[in-house]
Design a protein around this motif. Structure first.
Motif: not given
Length: 312
Positions: A44-51, A171-174, A181-186, A271-274
Motif C-alpha cells: 500500500e502506497g509503495v508506488d508513490a512513496t518507495g517505502r 499498482r494500477l489502481r493506485e 468507480p473509475p472514470t473513462a479517462g482513468q 481484494r474488492a478494492e483492486v
C-alpha cells in the motif's frame, strides 16, 4: 528429504501473504496440510512513496505471527519465505526483513521477477493437465504480472520465454483508477500503460496454445463469473474463462463501485478494492492470446516453492 517431511512455503506479495505447509505423498504428489491467505496490502502506497508504511508492516507482521503458530503446530522442519514485487522497490526493506526474521526465524528472500515467473510456471504446470503446447502461465499479482511461456520436459518444465511486467492490480489502481468507480479517462490511461508493457514484453502471448491463470485476480474473476458467494477452491481450480467471458466480467467490474464488487462474489474487502484493475490487466492479455480461454489453477508459486524444498 523423506516423503513424510513437512515444509512451509510463504509467498508475500503486494496485496496478500500466503502460507502452504506440505509434504510429499508416496506417489510423489504434493500433500497440503494447511493453506491459507491474509490480505495485508503490504505494498500500500509503495508506488508513490518507495517505502512500506507502518500500518502495512504491522498487518504483515500480525499475519507472520499467525503463520509461525501454524508452522510450529504442524511440525514443518523448514521454512522458505519469498517476497516479490513490493519488496523489490522499497528503501526500508531492512525493517521488513528484521520483523520477519524475529517472527519466523528466516530472512525473506526478495526474489527477482525471473525466479518468480519460474516458480509460478512450475506450480501451475504441476496442477493442470496440459495437452497443447507451448503453455503460458499468467500470474497477475498486486505489484507485478508474470508471463511465462514453456513446455513440460522430461525433467520438468522448460521455459522458453518469461517476463515480469511492473504492473499489478494494486499498482494500477493506485496510479490510475482513483475514482469509485473509475472514470473513462482513468481507464484509458490504465489501458495505455498495460498495452505499452505488453508491446515491449519478451513473451509473445499469441504463441500460447494453452493458457493457465494463477493468483488472486484470476481466481477471483472465475469465482465472480461462476456466481460463487462462498469461495470454493475445488470449483475454481481447473475452471475455464473464455476471452468473451473475461471481457464481460472485467467491464462490469470497471463500471462498479468497490461495494458492488464486494457483493458480486466471495471477495475480501482488500481484494474488492483492486479487482477492477486486475480484471483490466487480464482482459488486455486475453485480447492478444492465441488461445480462446484461460484455465484457472489453484496450484501456483506456493506449490513451486514447496516442491523445490521437498526435492532438495
Amino acid at each position: 528429504m523423506t516423503p513424510q517431511a513437512r515444509v512451509a512455503a510463504i509467498d508475500c506479495g503486494t496485496n496478500s501473504i500466503r502460507l502452504l505447509v506440505a509434504s510429499r505423498g508416496a506417489d510423489g504428489s504434493l500433500i497440503d496440510h494447511d493453506r491459507r491467505l491474509e490480505l495485508v496490502r503490504l505494498g500500500e502506497g509503495v508506488d508513490a512513496t518507495g517505502r512500506f508504511s507502518p500500518a502495512a508492516l504491522e498487518r504483515t507482521f500480525a499475519a507472520c505471527d499467525q503463520y509461525a503458530a501454524v508452522i510450529r503446530e504442524l511440525g514443518a522442519g523448514r521454512i522458505r519465505f519469498v517476497a516479490t514485487s513490493a519488496a523489490r522497490d522499497v528503501s526500508n526493506r531492512d525493517e521488513f526483513t528484521a520483523g520477519v526474521r524475529a517472527r519466523l526465524g528466516v530472512d525473506p528472500e526478495v526474489i527477482p521477477g525471473a525466479e518468480e515467473a519460474a516458480l509460478s510456471f512450475a506450480g501451475a504446470m504441476a496442477g493442470v493437465e496440459v495437452t497443447d503446447e507451448p503453455a503460458m502461465v499468467i500470474d497477475c499479482g498486486g505489484g507485478s504480472t508474470e508471463l511465462v511461456l514453456g513446455r513440460q520436459g522430461p525433467g520438468g518444465p522448460v521455459i522458453e520465454a518469461a517476463d515480469s511486467l511492473n504492473v499489478g492490480s494494486v499498482r494500477l489502481r493506485e496510479r490510475f483508477l482513483h475514482d469509485d468507480p473509475p472514470t473513462a479517462g482513468q481507464i484509458r490511461a490504465a489501458r495505455e500503460l498495460v498495452r505499452q508493457m505488453l508491446d515491449g514484453s519478451a513473451v509473445d502471448v499469441s504463441r500460447a496454445a494453452t493458457v493457465i491463470g494463477v493468483a488472486g485476480a484470476l481466481t477471483s474473476l472465475s469465482a465472480i463469473h461462476q456466481g460463487l458467494k462462498i469461495y470454493d477452491r475445488e470449483k475454481v481450480h481447473a475452471s475455464r474463462l473464455t476471452t468473451d467471458e473475461i471481457h464481460r466480467v472485467a467491464e462490469v467490474l470497471l463500471a462498479s463501485t468497490v461495494d458492488q464488487a464486494e457483493a458480486m462474489g466471495p471477495l475480501q474487502r482488500r481484494r474488492a478494492e483492486v479487482i477492477c484493475a486486475g480484471g483490466l490487466i487480464v482482459e488486455e492479455i486475453a485480447a492478444r492470446m492465441g488461445a480462446d480461454e484461460i484455465i484457472i489453477s489453484e496450484s501456483d508459486i506456493l506449490d513451486g516453492i514447496a516442491a523445490g524444498m521437498l526435492d532438495d
